[in-house]
Design an enzyme around this catalytic site. Structure first.
Site, PDB file in Angstrom:
ATOM      1  N   ASP A 191      59.157  17.361 -13.987  1.00  0.00           N
ATOM      2  CA  ASP A 191      58.017  18.002 -13.341  1.00  0.00           C
ATOM      3  C   ASP A 191      57.127  16.864 -12.842  1.00  0.00           C
ATOM      4  O   ASP A 191      56.556  16.119 -13.652  1.00  0.00           O
ATOM      5  CB  ASP A 191      57.291  18.865 -14.384  1.00  0.00           C
ATOM      6  CG  ASP A 191      56.023  19.506 -13.846  1.00  0.00           C
ATOM      7  OD1 ASP A 191      55.489  19.029 -12.816  1.00  0.00           O
ATOM      8  OD2 ASP A 191      55.542  20.472 -14.469  1.00  0.00           O
ATOM      9  N   VAL A 192      57.030  16.733 -11.512  1.00  0.00           N
ATOM     10  CA  VAL A 192      56.337  15.564 -10.955  1.00  0.00           C
ATOM     11  C   VAL A 192      54.828  15.574 -11.214  1.00  0.00           C
ATOM     12  O   VAL A 192      54.154  14.576 -10.976  1.00  0.00           O
ATOM     13  CB  VAL A 192      56.582  15.400  -9.430  1.00  0.00           C
ATOM     14  CG1 VAL A 192      58.050  15.106  -9.153  1.00  0.00           C
ATOM     15  CG2 VAL A 192      56.088  16.613  -8.646  1.00  0.00           C
ATOM     16  N   ASN A 228      58.700  14.596  -2.096  1.00  0.00           N
ATOM     17  CA  ASN A 228      58.916  15.849  -1.371  1.00  0.00           C
ATOM     18  C   ASN A 228      58.513  17.082  -2.174  1.00  0.00           C
ATOM     19  O   ASN A 228      58.115  18.093  -1.592  1.00  0.00           O
ATOM     20  CB  ASN A 228      60.402  15.939  -0.977  1.00  0.00           C
ATOM     21  CG  ASN A 228      60.792  17.339  -0.548  1.00  0.00           C
ATOM     22  OD1 ASN A 228      60.505  17.757   0.564  1.00  0.00           O
ATOM     23  ND2 ASN A 228      61.418  18.092  -1.454  1.00  0.00           N
ATOM     24  N   TYR A 251      47.166  25.124  -0.696  1.00  0.00           N
ATOM     25  CA  TYR A 251      48.275  24.387  -0.058  1.00  0.00           C
ATOM     26  C   TYR A 251      47.753  23.481   1.060  1.00  0.00           C
ATOM     27  O   TYR A 251      48.089  22.294   1.136  1.00  0.00           O
ATOM     28  CB  TYR A 251      49.278  25.403   0.495  1.00  0.00           C
ATOM     29  CG  TYR A 251      50.522  24.789   1.106  1.00  0.00           C
ATOM     30  CD1 TYR A 251      51.589  24.408   0.312  1.00  0.00           C
ATOM     31  CD2 TYR A 251      50.614  24.593   2.484  1.00  0.00           C
ATOM     32  CE1 TYR A 251      52.729  23.851   0.867  1.00  0.00           C
ATOM     33  CE2 TYR A 251      51.743  24.037   3.045  1.00  0.00           C
ATOM     34  CZ  TYR A 251      52.805  23.671   2.233  1.00  0.00           C
ATOM     35  OH  TYR A 251      53.926  23.114   2.794  1.00  0.00           O
ATOM     36  N   LYS A 261      47.841  19.310   1.374  1.00  0.00           N
ATOM     37  CA  LYS A 261      48.491  18.577   2.466  1.00  0.00           C
ATOM     38  C   LYS A 261      47.474  17.701   3.212  1.00  0.00           C
ATOM     39  O   LYS A 261      47.794  16.582   3.621  1.00  0.00           O
ATOM     40  CB  LYS A 261      49.197  19.542   3.418  1.00  0.00           C
ATOM     41  CG  LYS A 261      50.349  20.326   2.757  1.00  0.00           C
ATOM     42  CD  LYS A 261      51.421  19.412   2.166  1.00  0.00           C
ATOM     43  CE  LYS A 261      52.609  20.179   1.624  1.00  0.00           C
ATOM     44  NZ  LYS A 261      53.686  19.323   1.102  1.00  0.00           N
TER      45      LYS A 261
END
Ligand code: BGC
Length: 267
Positions: free
Chosen positions: A65-66, A92, A165, A169
């Site tokens: 889990d990053v 990614n 989201y 980004k």
């Protein structure tokens, strides 16, 4: 994809499906040894690793889990133990948890920021440490290391109903540029790829019926939904020495979504 990444070691996060899967596959086709990170889709990641090995390449599937520092530490430790070092990080892994503001929980706000932005921070930090430990190896690559942050057209295009989201980004854009500025003198290149609507599971609802697809195509001047390969081929090139003078840049791969097509016959 020829020989663009021969002798290089790559780690792709979130590579058990979608864009990450396509990039891992394309980097292996270009000669890189690839660590395929996954969160929950173990079988898909193992199968991809097996496919790459069967084709004569080198690959390993690694769970992490990053958004968790100790798991990122283990991920990099295993990847480097396996391949000896790391030349390319493709950060990614990303998720959406969509809701209008009034219905968005703090937990969903945090989760998306932690995975999409925090995960890229943790992975970039660990990758840069390895690039600096090893130093430059010009026979392998002109750069000491390469990081590709997978962003989105929503690093610029506002997106109602997806504020967590879009914020993640937008954050990636400034993190990428600031880091690129910080490490360029070490010959570490940091760039972003910002895909538009690519046909993957994350946006299935937007293309899986022809009615939805027709609506989506109004946003894409080029007239087709993107495919994973559209992004994967560019990622191979951006990681390769063909792109050696490129750092701090975002490459939009979106069929023109960023051209504000609503203005074509208007305004
Ligand atoms: C999102 C997709 C969306 C695309 C274009 C991507 O970043 O993950 O769900 O289709 O942007 O809006």
């Amino acid at each position: 994809m020829g020989e663009l990444l021969v002798g290089q070691k790559a780690l792709v996060t979130g590579a058990s499906s979608g864009i990450g899967y396509g990039i891992a596959r394309a980097m292996a086709d270009a000669g890189a040894a690839v660590a395929i990170n996954y969160h929950s889709e173990r079988d898909e990641a193992e199968e991809l690793a097996e496919t790459i090995r069967t084709a004569g390449g080198e690959a390993i599937a690694l769970k992490a889990d990053v958004s968790k520092e100790e798991e990122v530490e283990r991920l990099f430790g295993q990847s480097i133990a396996n391949f000896g070092t790391l030349d390319i990080l493709v950060a990614n892994a990303g998720i959406q948890k969509d809701a209008p503001l009034a219905e968005m929980s703090l937990a969903d706000w945090r989760k998306v920021l932690e995975v999409n932005l925090g995960g890229q921070f943790l992975c970039a930090k660990r990758a840069v440490a390895e690039f600096l430990r090893r130093g430059s190896v010009p026979e392998v690559s002109r750069a000491t290391g390469k990081i590709i942050c997978i962003s989105s057209v929503h690093d610029v295009i506002p997106w109602a109903g997806h504020i967590n989201y879009a914020a993640s980004k937008g954050g990636i854009q400034m993190m990428m540029k600031s880091l690129a500025q910080e490490v360029a003198h070490h010959r570490i290149r940091v760039n972003a790829i910002a895909p538009g609507a690519i046909r993957t599971a994350i946006n299935r609802a937007a293309w899986s019926t022809s009615k939805a697809e027709q609506k989506l195509l109004k946003l894409i001047p080029y007239g087709r939904v993107g495919e994973v390969e559209d992004v994967a081929k560019a990622a191979v090139w951006l990681a390769s020495d063909e792109a050696d003078y490129i750092t701090g840049t975002t490459l939009y791969i979106d069929g023109g979504m960023m051209l504000y097509p609503g203005f074509r016959d208007n305004g």
